[in-house]
Design a protein around this motif. Structure first.
Motif, PDB file in Angstrom:
ATOM      1  N   ALA A   1      38.268  48.811  44.511  1.00  9.78           N
ATOM      2  CA  ALA A   1      37.654  50.136  44.633  1.00  9.78           C
ATOM      3  C   ALA A   1      38.544  51.087  45.423  1.00  9.78           C
ATOM      4  CB  ALA A   1      36.287  50.011  45.293  1.00  9.78           C
ATOM      5  N   ILE A   2      39.081  50.610  46.542  1.00  3.93           N
ATOM      6  CA  ILE A   2      39.895  51.466  47.410  1.00  3.93           C
ATOM      7  C   ILE A   2      41.240  51.789  46.767  1.00  3.93           C
ATOM      8  CG2 ILE A   2      41.074  51.545  49.655  1.00  3.93           C
ATOM      9  CD1 ILE A   2      38.683  49.891  50.744  1.00  3.93           C
ATOM     10  N   SER A   3      41.731  50.878  45.928  1.00  2.00           N
ATOM     11  CA  SER A   3      43.031  51.096  45.274  1.00  2.00           C
ATOM     12  C   SER A   3      42.894  51.632  43.850  1.00  2.00           C
ATOM     13  CB  SER A   3      43.834  49.787  45.241  1.00  2.00           C
ATOM     14  OG  SER A   3      43.203  48.841  44.383  1.00  2.00           O
ATOM     15  N   GLY A   4      41.660  51.946  43.438  1.00  2.00           N
ATOM     16  CA  GLY A   4      41.463  52.452  42.085  1.00  2.00           C
ATOM     17  C   GLY A   4      41.882  51.462  41.025  1.00  2.00           C
ATOM     18  N   GLY A   5      41.685  50.176  41.321  1.00  2.30           N
ATOM     19  CA  GLY A   5      42.166  49.132  40.419  1.00  2.30           C
ATOM     20  C   GLY A   5      41.115  48.654  39.432  1.00  2.30           C
ATOM     21  N   ARG A   6      41.571  47.818  38.503  1.00  7.55           N
ATOM     22  CA  ARG A   6      40.693  47.221  37.493  1.00  7.55           C
ATOM     23  C   ARG A   6      40.723  45.704  37.629  1.00  7.55           C
ATOM     24  NH1 ARG A   6      43.017  48.707  32.189  1.00  7.55           N
ATOM     25  NH2 ARG A   6      44.901  49.264  33.329  1.00  7.55           N
ATOM     26  N   LEU A   7      39.553  45.092  37.447  1.00  7.44           N
ATOM     27  CA  LEU A   7      39.410  43.644  37.587  1.00  7.44           C
ATOM     28  C   LEU A   7      38.921  43.024  36.288  1.00  7.44           C
ATOM     29  CD1 LEU A   7      37.600  43.527  41.056  1.00  7.44           C
ATOM     30  CD2 LEU A   7      39.904  42.649  40.609  1.00  7.44           C
ATOM     31  N   ARG A   8      39.390  41.818  36.022  1.00  9.15           N
ATOM     32  CA  ARG A   8      38.853  41.015  34.931  1.00  9.15           C
ATOM     33  C   ARG A   8      38.640  39.607  35.468  1.00  9.15           C
ATOM     34  NH1 ARG A   8      42.525  40.955  29.879  1.00  9.15           N
ATOM     35  NH2 ARG A   8      41.893  43.146  29.889  1.00  9.15           N
ATOM     36  N   GLY A   9      37.481  39.038  35.188  1.00  9.40           N
ATOM     37  CA  GLY A   9      37.169  37.695  35.689  1.00  9.40           C
ATOM     38  C   GLY A   9      36.523  37.713  37.056  1.00  9.40           C
ATOM     39  N   ALA A  10      36.047  38.867  37.504  1.00  7.73           N
ATOM     40  CA  ALA A  10      35.436  38.985  38.833  1.00  7.73           C
ATOM     41  C   ALA A  10      33.965  38.589  38.764  1.00  7.73           C
ATOM     42  CB  ALA A  10      35.593  40.407  39.361  1.00  7.73           C
ATOM     43  N   GLU A  11      33.732  37.286  38.670  1.00  4.43           N
ATOM     44  CA  GLU A  11      32.383  36.737  38.578  1.00  4.43           C
ATOM     45  C   GLU A  11      32.299  35.468  39.419  1.00  4.43           C
ATOM     46  OE1 GLU A  11      32.053  35.875  34.470  1.00  4.43           O
ATOM     47  OE2 GLU A  11      32.150  37.971  33.827  1.00  4.43           O
ATOM     48  N   VAL A  12      31.109  35.191  39.930  1.00  2.00           N
ATOM     49  CA  VAL A  12      30.909  33.963  40.698  1.00  2.00           C
ATOM     50  C   VAL A  12      31.250  32.762  39.835  1.00  2.00           C
ATOM     51  CG1 VAL A  12      29.196  32.471  41.820  1.00  2.00           C
ATOM     52  CG2 VAL A  12      29.165  34.932  42.236  1.00  2.00           C
TER      53      VAL A  12
ATOM     54  N   PHE B   1      43.974  41.492  38.129  1.00  2.00           N
ATOM     55  CA  PHE B   1      43.805  42.712  38.916  1.00  2.00           C
ATOM     56  C   PHE B   1      44.964  43.651  38.621  1.00  2.00           C
ATOM     57  CE2 PHE B   1      44.780  44.640  43.256  1.00  2.00           C
ATOM     58  CZ  PHE B   1      43.920  45.719  43.078  1.00  2.00           C
ATOM     59  N   ILE B   2      44.619  44.851  38.160  1.00  2.00           N
ATOM     60  CA  ILE B   2      45.625  45.886  37.924  1.00  2.00           C
ATOM     61  C   ILE B   2      45.351  47.007  38.918  1.00  2.00           C
ATOM     62  CG2 ILE B   2      46.615  47.515  36.279  1.00  2.00           C
ATOM     63  CD1 ILE B   2      45.619  45.684  34.041  1.00  2.00           C
ATOM     64  N   PRO B   3      46.204  47.153  39.934  1.00  7.97           N
ATOM     65  CA  PRO B   3      45.935  48.147  40.973  1.00  7.97           C
ATOM     66  C   PRO B   3      46.253  49.562  40.519  1.00  7.97           C
ATOM     67  CG  PRO B   3      48.008  47.049  41.419  1.00  7.97           C
ATOM     68  CD  PRO B   3      47.422  46.372  40.205  1.00  7.97           C
ATOM     69  N   GLY B   4      45.585  50.525  41.160  1.00  4.68           N
ATOM     70  CA  GLY B   4      45.894  51.936  40.948  1.00  4.68           C
ATOM     71  C   GLY B   4      46.460  52.513  42.233  1.00  4.68           C
ATOM     72  N   ARG B   5      45.977  53.691  42.626  1.00  3.74           N
ATOM     73  CA  ARG B   5      46.451  54.327  43.854  1.00  3.74           C
ATOM     74  C   ARG B   5      45.451  54.124  44.977  1.00  3.74           C
ATOM     75  NH1 ARG B   5      51.180  56.597  44.304  1.00  3.74           N
ATOM     76  NH2 ARG B   5      52.231  57.161  42.382  1.00  3.74           N
ATOM     77  N   ILE B   6      45.963  53.858  46.163  1.00  5.54           N
ATOM     78  CA  ILE B   6      45.116  53.620  47.325  1.00  5.54           C
ATOM     79  C   ILE B   6      44.670  54.955  47.895  1.00  5.54           C
ATOM     80  CG2 ILE B   6      44.995  52.573  49.616  1.00  5.54           C
ATOM     81  CD1 ILE B   6      47.266  50.668  48.652  1.00  5.54           C
ATOM     82  N   LYS B   7      43.370  55.161  47.948  1.00  6.81           N
ATOM     83  CA  LYS B   7      42.830  56.449  48.357  1.00  6.81           C
ATOM     84  C   LYS B   7      41.924  56.310  49.570  1.00  6.81           C
ATOM     85  CE  LYS B   7      43.046  58.643  43.817  1.00  6.81           C
ATOM     86  NZ  LYS B   7      42.293  59.401  42.782  1.00  6.81           N
ATOM     87  N   GLY B   8      41.996  57.298  50.445  1.00  3.02           N
ATOM     88  CA  GLY B   8      41.124  57.339  51.612  1.00  3.02           C
ATOM     89  C   GLY B   8      39.714  57.748  51.228  1.00  3.02           C
TER      90      GLY B   8
END
Length: 360
Positions: free
Chosen positions: A61-72, A79-86
């Motif tokens: 969320a903080i890096s504007g990234g995308r996740l696949r497989g994020a399940e219990v 994980f594909i990161p984006g830009r880190i935002k305040g």
């Protein structure tokens, strides 16, 4: 840094959640897509647990990234990161999962934010198998300050196993845009030893007994009278879900900060809790090291990203520390390390070549 996918085997080394948290944090910082396989493959149950999901979702969320497989239960994560935002963020573990371990994942990322950032976390503040939130406040944050990184950790409410419900706010008011190299070899002059002991939804005398036990051992071994802080509450004004207790004993030197902590549980005498925390600190101090056993595996992350070379003297080369050093050498281009002295489960000295990772 650019480049294609980094693939990490999550069963390498100690094979636990720290590999996952550190790898995702590093991917966000360096801007490389990450695939982790065999996540916690040797744990029972294997795969992602709720606290791991909170950590990776928070980083995403903080890096504007995308996740696949994020399940219990998932054993593979992309994980594909984006830009880190305040800005302001809020995340809830939903269990008594450790807030400290989530901070461990977030802290490197917040340092590369484009503006001030504040994160509120809900979960366990003082739980088994993790540093306590007081350790993160008084040792972890102070060591980061020595690297030019000011991070604030405010505890709004404590949360103990099994109910959780603790609330912590983490702030990076002035992200440093990178770290400076610094050696942790000499401790320098001992300025003081401090104790913070707490009890929630329990008699305050328990916190006092923990503190007395720890202080007695410190006086006996070091000849120093600790400064003691007791955190206890009247039944009608106790805001915590509780019950629970814990204690941190920490030593502040000119060039280092080291700590030992312990938490209570049903049937465990308060005196034992206090003695465990003091013994942990005293054992690490006895090695002559400048980093205690916890910071021996956390500090290298920041020194790997720093500009310049560092040398560290750690109280114990744990399996966690050994694994993190190897993970850093795989993920951070330009980082190199060399163990100068010591071996696994022993005091050690290591030379670290920082990669000078700047904001993207």
């Amino acid at each position: 840094m650019g480049g294609g996918w980094i693939v990490i085997d999550g069963s390498m080394g100690e094979g636990g959640g720290q590999i996952l948290r550190t790898a995702v944090a590093l991917a966000a910082v360096i801007g490389r897509p990450l695939r982790i396989v065999n996540i916690r493959a040797r744990r029972r149950p294997p795969g992602l647990r709720p606290q791991h999901l909170t950590a990776v979702r928070a980083v995403a969320a903080i890096s504007g990234g995308r996740l696949r497989g994020a399940e219990v239960g998932s054993t593979t994560l992309e994980f594909i990161p984006g830009r880190i935002k305040g800005g302001r963020y809020r995340f809830d573990v939903g269990t008594a999962g450790s807030v400290a371990l989530i901070i461990q994942a977030l802290a490197p990322v917040l340092a590369y934010s484009d503006s001030p950032v504040e994160v509120e976390l809900t979960g366990g503040t003082d739980v088994p198998m993790a540093p306590t939130i007081d350790y993160m406040r008084e040792v972890f944050a102070r060591v980061l300050s020595m690297l030019g990184y000011e991070i604030e950790i405010e505890v709004l409410r404590r949360g103990h196993y099994p109910r959780g419900g603790g609330r912590v706010v983490v702030r990076a008011p002035d992200p440093p845009e990178g770290f400076r190299a610094r050696s942790f070899v000499e401790r320098g002059y001992l300025k003081g030893v401090y104790i913070r002991s707490h009890a929630v939804r329990l008699p305050g005398s328990i916190a006092e007994r923990q503190a007395r036990s720890a202080a007695s051992l410190v006086r006996e071994r070091l000849g120093v009278v600790p400064e003691v802080e007791i955190e206890a509450y009247k039944p009608h004004s106790d805001p915590h879900l509780g019950p629970g207790t814990g204690i941190l004993v920490w030593a502040v030197f000119d060039e280092a900060v080291m700590g030992g902590d312990s938490i209570g549980r049903k049937g465990k005498p308060a005196e034992v809790v206090g003695r465990e925390a003091a013994e942990s600190l005293l054992e690490d101090l006895g090695t002559g090291a400048a980093l205690d056993r916890h910071m021996s595996d956390m500090a290298p992350v920041y020194l790997a990203l720093a500009e310049g070379d560092s040398t560290i003297f750690g109280a114990k080369l744990t399996s966690h520390a050994s694994t993190i050093l190897e993970l850093l050498s795989i993920m951070v281009d330009g980082f190199e390390y060399r163990i100068l002295e010591g071996g696994l489960d022993s005091p050690f000295k290591a030379e670290l070549k920082g990669a000078a990772v700047a904001p993207r």
